[in-house]
Scaffold this active site. Structure first.
Site: not given
Ligand code: BG6
Length: 481
Positions: A151, A243, A339
């Protein structure tokens, strides 16, 4: 853990001196060898541009890489026997001829002409390498040839379509293995077992019983030193398009006709095609600003090394999706990733509807919802909350949890890449992304990239911007953490 070995073959790994090879592929191949999953005739051929590197130096590098992750071959000559190096410049036809000759020599009599061509490369190098492989005739061999592409597969719909078209010029889709490492995770696969092995849940897995679904991948880590990659990527491309979308499709898909790659991948594509276009107010982009956890100061995204001044790259995305089909019409699916959040937590939460009648209202207790949380990492397992009577002579209720956790001793030490590599060796495409899936997914998200506005700021160490909570306003729900 001992596993039946896959076919013998030559692993040709482009990006042979890169980070993915050093940190993931080489250790995984070594662990596979240790557990008997690699046939004795398998060889590894690292390919990179460096012309000065010799086989011996490459083996030293490989031994060091294994040492860095705490692995040491019991046979000190494992790298000597298994690992080889070939310099290749993608623009040189001559280099590809030399590569073909080297692969044949390594195949010798034993490997049966089977090859895995693994592109562990930056995405901008995919096209040139695929083209060069095709032109050199390396797309076919005496045995089987399989192409593995890491990916991200494309940056938007047009680039993904172009890349698929190029791949299909030289390779048949049945030879292509597009990697999403989430599909190698034990609990992601367990989602299939849980859904389709238990009639109990499957019969409640729909709009009649489910109020909403949350899929959240929170990461405690910041982007650290990855600005070079991340500045051009952002959370939507890095995490959501691949994902989170895999988790979404596995959660929402229909029961496949068979437990087979084609049936499963077909159902996943159908989910993506049923998602309604995502409205502007159904998406929130965020970026972490300086924060603090306990006494520790955490940097903001703009303070990270090599991030452009005033960069608007998002490090957080939350969105609400509607799947317009018979099973899910009217059930919101909430996706969130970020994040620099308070802790690592990847989970899918199925929020079931309340009982229709508040029988226990007089006890001061309104109707409660059952919640099923599927924890992917850390702490892999399931939790189901339900109501019980509190012990004692007064009739009162409380919420309890039924729990399943994978016991620690069942941890094979495999990190997902071993599973995927073994499936490639076995020729099973179930855990890989189909061409149609990549395009359906970009078709859904690419419009968001075009109309991205400045991200909301959230302090590093928090659960993201307040605006993400507003996505759920009026639903009575909130992000479960
Ligand atoms: C990678 C992303 O694909 O997945 C990273 O590029 C991210 O940014 C990582 O941190 C997360 O993977 P995992 O397995 O740690 O959840």
């Amino acid at each position: 853990m001992r596993t039946t070995p896959g076919d013998s073959c030559v692993f040709v790994i482009f990006g042979g001196t890169g980070d993915l090879m050093r940190k993931k592929l080489l250790p995984s191949l070594f662990r596979m060898e240790q557990s008997g999953a690699l046939s004795k005739d398998c060889t590894i051929l690292g390919v990179a541009r460096d012309r000065t590197l010799t086989d011996a130096q490459y083996r030293d590098w490989a031994n060091k890489a294994l040492g860095e992750v705490g692995l040491s071959p019991s046979d000190p000559d494992w790298c000597g026997k298994c690992v080889h190096y070939q310099p290749v410049d993608t623009s040189s036809e001559e280099d590809f001829r030399a590569l073909a000759a080297r692969i044949e020599a390594l195949e010798g009599k034993n490997a049966g002409g089977n090859r895995i061509l693994y592109l562990a490369l930056p995405p901008q190098a995919f096209e040139g390498t695929i083209e060069a492989l095709g032109k050199a005739g390396l797309n076919k061999s005496k045995g089987w040839t399989r192409l593995v592409v890491e990916k991200p597969f494309g940056r938007d719909l047009e680039s993904a379509q172009k890349l698929n078209a190029l791949v299909h010029t030289y390779f048949d889709e049945s030879q292509v293995y597009r990697i999403d490492h989430y599909l190698g995770k034990e609990t992601v696969q367990n989602l299939l077992a849980f859904r389709f092995g238990n009639a109990l849940f499957e019969s409640a897995w729909n709009r009649d019983h489910v109020k909403s679904v949350q899929i959240s991948v929170a990461e405690q880590t910041s982007i650290g030193s990855r600005a070079g990659y991340y500045e051009n990527t952002g959370a939507l491309r890095d995490m959501v398009q691949n994902h989170l979308t895999q988790l979404l499709t596995l959660t929402a898909m229909e029961v496949p006709a068979a437990f087979a790659a084609d049936s499963i991948r077909f159902e996943k594509v159908k989910v993506l095609r049923s998602v309604a276009p995502i409205g502007k107010d159904a998406v929130v982009f965020g970026q972490y600003s300086p924060g603090r956890v306990d006494r520790k100061k955490l940097p903001g995204y703009l303070d990270e090394p090599n991030v452009a001044k005033g960069s608007r790259t998002e490090t957080f995305v939350a969105m609400r999706l509607e799947i317009q089909n018979w099973r899910w019409q009217g059930v919101p699916f909430y996706l969130r990733t970020g994040k620099s959040m308070p802790r690592r937590s990847t989970r899918i939460v199925i929020d079931f509807r309340k009982p229709p009648v508040a029988l226990f209202r007089d006890l001061g207790r309104g109707p409660h919802r059952n919640i099923l949380a599927i924890n992917l990492q850390p702490d892999q397992g399931f939790d189901l909350s339900f109501e019980v009577k509190s012990p004692g002579d007064r009739f009162s209720l409380r919420t309890e949890r039924m729990q399943f956790r994978y016991p620690e001793e069942s941890d094979s030490g495999w990190d997902g890449y071993e599973t995927l590599l073994l499936e490639i060796l076995r020729g099973d495409q179930t855990l890989f992304v189909h061409a149609d899936e990549t395009e359906a997914s970009w078709r859904l998200y690419a419009p968001l990239l075009r109309r991205r506005s400045a991200p909301y700021l959230y302090p590093a160490g928090s659960w993201g911007p307040e605006a993400a909570n507003k996505l759920m306003e009026g639903t009575g729900g909130d992000w479960t953490t």
